[in-house]
Structure formats: structure tokens, C-alpha cells
Design a protein around this motif. Structure first.
Motif, short mmCIF file in Angstrom:
data_model
loop_
_atom_site.label_atom_id
_atom_site.label_comp_id
_atom_site.label_asym_id
_atom_site.label_seq_id
_atom_site.Cartn_x
_atom_site.Cartn_y
_atom_site.Cartn_z
N ARG A 280 0.80 -1.23 0.00
CA ARG A 280 0.00 0.00 0.00
C ARG A 280 0.83 1.27 0.00
O ARG A 280 0.30 2.35 -0.27
CB ARG A 280 -0.94 0.01 1.22
CG ARG A 280 -1.95 -1.12 1.26
CD ARG A 280 -2.92 -1.05 0.10
NE ARG A 280 -3.53 0.26 -0.01
CZ ARG A 280 -4.60 0.64 0.69
NH1 ARG A 280 -5.17 -0.20 1.53
NH2 ARG A 280 -5.10 1.85 0.54
N SER B 174 -4.70 -4.61 -1.37
CA SER B 174 -3.67 -4.23 -2.35
C SER B 174 -3.96 -4.74 -3.75
O SER B 174 -3.30 -4.33 -4.71
CB SER B 174 -2.30 -4.75 -1.90
OG SER B 174 -2.25 -6.16 -1.96
N HIS C 34 -4.56 -2.18 -6.32
CA HIS C 34 -3.39 -1.34 -6.56
C HIS C 34 -2.34 -2.07 -7.41
O HIS C 34 -1.61 -1.44 -8.17
CB HIS C 34 -2.79 -0.89 -5.23
CG HIS C 34 -3.73 -0.08 -4.41
ND1 HIS C 34 -3.85 1.29 -4.53
CD2 HIS C 34 -4.66 -0.45 -3.49
CE1 HIS C 34 -4.79 1.73 -3.70
NE2 HIS C 34 -5.29 0.69 -3.06
N LYS C 35 -2.29 -3.37 -7.28
CA LYS C 35 -1.32 -4.15 -8.04
C LYS C 35 -1.75 -4.32 -9.50
O LYS C 35 -0.92 -4.40 -10.40
CB LYS C 35 -1.10 -5.51 -7.39
CG LYS C 35 -0.38 -5.43 -6.05
CD LYS C 35 -0.25 -6.81 -5.41
CE LYS C 35 0.53 -6.74 -4.11
NZ LYS C 35 0.62 -8.05 -3.43
N GLY D 63 -3.68 -2.21 -11.40
CA GLY D 63 -3.37 -0.96 -12.09
C GLY D 63 -4.27 -0.61 -13.26
O GLY D 63 -3.85 0.14 -14.15
N PRO E 36 -3.50 5.79 -10.20
CA PRO E 36 -3.46 6.11 -8.77
C PRO E 36 -4.32 7.33 -8.41
O PRO E 36 -4.96 7.35 -7.36
CB PRO E 36 -1.97 6.38 -8.51
CG PRO E 36 -1.27 5.54 -9.54
CD PRO E 36 -2.15 5.63 -10.76
N LYS F 229 -7.97 6.35 -8.28
CA LYS F 229 -8.19 5.56 -7.07
C LYS F 229 -8.36 6.46 -5.85
O LYS F 229 -9.25 6.25 -5.02
CB LYS F 229 -7.03 4.60 -6.82
CG LYS F 229 -6.95 3.42 -7.78
CD LYS F 229 -5.88 2.45 -7.30
CE LYS F 229 -5.73 1.26 -8.23
NZ LYS F 229 -5.00 1.58 -9.47
N GLU F 230 -7.51 7.48 -5.73
CA GLU F 230 -7.61 8.37 -4.57
C GLU F 230 -8.92 9.16 -4.60
O GLU F 230 -9.54 9.38 -3.55
CB GLU F 230 -6.41 9.31 -4.51
CG GLU F 230 -5.10 8.60 -4.19
CD GLU F 230 -5.18 7.70 -2.97
OE1 GLU F 230 -5.44 8.21 -1.86
OE2 GLU F 230 -4.98 6.48 -3.12
N HIS G 169 -6.57 10.22 2.14
CA HIS G 169 -6.57 10.07 0.69
C HIS G 169 -6.62 11.42 -0.02
O HIS G 169 -6.02 11.59 -1.09
CB HIS G 169 -7.73 9.19 0.26
CG HIS G 169 -7.56 7.76 0.66
ND1 HIS G 169 -6.60 6.95 0.11
CD2 HIS G 169 -8.22 7.00 1.57
CE1 HIS G 169 -6.67 5.74 0.65
NE2 HIS G 169 -7.64 5.75 1.54
N GLU H 86 -12.29 -3.14 -10.62
CA GLU H 86 -11.32 -2.54 -9.69
C GLU H 86 -12.00 -1.55 -8.76
O GLU H 86 -11.64 -1.44 -7.58
CB GLU H 86 -10.20 -1.87 -10.47
CG GLU H 86 -8.92 -1.72 -9.68
CD GLU H 86 -7.72 -1.50 -10.57
OE1 GLU H 86 -7.26 -0.34 -10.65
OE2 GLU H 86 -7.22 -2.48 -11.16
N LEU I 101 -12.03 -1.71 -4.59
CA LEU I 101 -11.75 -0.61 -3.67
C LEU I 101 -12.90 -0.44 -2.67
O LEU I 101 -12.67 -0.29 -1.47
CB LEU I 101 -11.56 0.69 -4.46
CG LEU I 101 -10.34 0.77 -5.39
CD1 LEU I 101 -10.42 2.05 -6.23
CD2 LEU I 101 -9.04 0.73 -4.61
#
Length: 262
Positions: A20, A48, A51-52, A54, A58, A61-62, A83, A227, A231
Motif C-alpha cells: 500500500r 492491495s 493497486h497491483k 493498475g 493512482p 483511485k484516490e 486520501h 477494480e 476498492l
């Protein structure tokens, strides 16, 4: 907060850093690791995955994390602030993008109408008043046409909402239009809508279906939508991030160490 971790706990801490990012580590995770390293390890692995892979950037995601942590049905302020800061300071999220995310998130109140009005309509029908048989007024027709033009969809229940509460419908339509400031690209906007409506504290299936279809039409991939689900599904960890520190406070009051026995 400092703990005397054993070798297993140190490995799990490093796993979290690798999975992370060290920026995400804080006193809450430190306490969870001290009290229940197995939970910490399992969560690090599960959270994770998105995040892995992709599929989402990023930054996106935030923005999604900010939305779901700040939703009225959840309100995990520490996560939202964490975040938000990472997004703004490290990933280039702008205040305009965040304002649009907040505005999208605030629309989570609309299921009050989309769920409640059909129930009211059926109760009225059983009592002899058929809302669906009533014609729209000219003003209501104008509002309907405007909604379809601005949003690209309409369904049967919305006719009933429009008939029963025209003023609120128009006020919400104006609010939705004002919230779309154009800071987010159309794909990201739909992904944020999906995330907010897929939240386990909301689960607005109508809106999820609507925004998933819109996202696919815009070229969003299945992998990106999955994805988003990954999350959002990890929101349940906040039962642990709120609960375990409370346990630790009681332990400290009793003069006990969080990682006694490790």
C-alpha cells in the motif's frame, strides 16, 4: 505509536509498506498489527489487489477513496483526509476535481425518492389514486425534456417523482447541473458515481446499473469497473480501524500492552 513487534509482525509491516505504500501507515494500523497481526496481513493482501492490477490510475483511485470515505452513509473522516492529502500533494488532484467528487457523493440521498416514491405510488393505487394515469403538465414536460437532454436517461418512476414533487425535482435537477463543473473527465465521473452507489452502506442498484451502462458506453473497461468494486468492498475494514483502537484505549487504561503475548 511504537510497539515492540516480533519477527512475524515486522514482516507483515513490511508487506503493508510494499502493498500500500509507507505513506499509508499510521497509528491505527500500528495498533491493529500489535493486537491482531493475522487480520493486518490478510487485509494488506486483499486491499492491495486493486493497486497491483493498475487498471485505474493512482489519481482516480484516490478520488474514489475520497468519495466513499466521505459519503453521508459512511463518513470515515480519517480515511477521507488521508486520501485527499495524498491525492492533492502527490498525485495532482485539484480542488476543482475534489469539489466535483464531493458534489457527486452528496447525491447519495436521492434513493429516498427513487425507492420511496414507487412504494407511495403503489399505496395510492391501492386506495384508488393512480398516479401513473395522470398526465404531465406543460412545465413538467419541459423539466422531463431538459433532464433527458442533460442526463441521457429517464424511467417510469421518475414520472411519478416529477408529478408528486415538481418543485423538489426541479431543485435537484438544478443542483445536479451545478455540481457537474467539468473538472472530472466523463469516464472518471461515472466511476465515482459507480463507487458511491456501490458502497455497502448505500447499494443503490438502480443508479449502479445506470452508471455502469454509461461508463461502458464511454469506453470504461470491465476490469476498471471491477477494480472500483475491489476498492469499495474493502470499506468494511473501518469496523476494525475504529474498533481496535478503542480496545487499545481500554488496555492502556488497565496498564496492559497491546501486543502482550506476541
Amino acid at each position: 505509536m511504537e510497539y515492540n513487534y516480533d519477527e512475524k509482525q515486522l514482516r507483515i509491516q513490511q508487506q503493508f509498506y510494499d502493498d500500500r505504500g509507507k505513506w499509508k501507515w499510521n497509528d491505527t494500523w500500528a495498533t491493529i498489527l500489535a493486537l491482531n497481526p493475522d487480520i493486518m496481513s490478510a487485509y494488506s493482501t486483499m486491499s492491495s489487489l486493486a493497486h497491483k492490477k493498475g487498471y485505474l490510475s493512482p489519481k482516480v483511485k484516490e478520488l474514489i477513496y475520497v468519495a466513499i470515505d466521505n459519503a453521508i452513509t459512511h463518513y470515515y473522516t480519517p480515511g477521507m483526509i488521508s486520501h485527499l492529502k495524498h491525492g492533492m500533494n502527490d498525485l495532482g488532484c485539484t480542488k476543482e476535481e475534489l469539489m466535483e467528487v464531493f458534489a457527486i457523493t452528496s447525491t447519495i440521498g436521492t434513493p429516498t425518492f427513487t425507492v420511496g416514491v414507487p412504494i407511495l405510488r403503489e399505496a395510492l393505487r391501492q386506495r384508488g389514486t393512480d398516479i401513473s394515469a395522470q398526465d404531465l403538465t406543460e412545465h413538467q414536460k419541459e423539466l422531463k425534456e431538459r433532464w433527458i437532454k442533460e442526463n441521457g436517461f429517464w424511467n417510469y418512476d421518475m414520472d411519478s417523482i416529477l408529478k408528486l414533487d415538481t418543485d423538489m425535482f426541479e431543485a435537484y435537477m438544478n443542483y445536479a447541473a451545478a455540481s457537474a463543473n467539468g473538472a472530472l473527465d466523463p469516464q472518471t465521473r461515472e466511476l465515482v458515481y459507480i463507487a458511491v452507489n456501490a458502497s455497502p452502506t448505500a447499494l443503490n442498484t438502480f443508479s449502479m446499473e445506470l452508471h455502469i451502462k454509461k461508463a461502458l458506453d464511454l469506453g470504461v473497461t470491465v476490469e476498471q469497473i471491477m477494480e472500483v468494486f475491489e476498492l469499495v468492498a474493502c470499506l468494511g475494514i473501518h469496523s476494525v480501524t475504529v474498533g481496535i483502537p478503542a480496545v487499545n484505549e481500554v488496555l492502556k487504561e488497565r496498564g496492559e500492552e497491546a501486543n502482550d503475548g506476541h
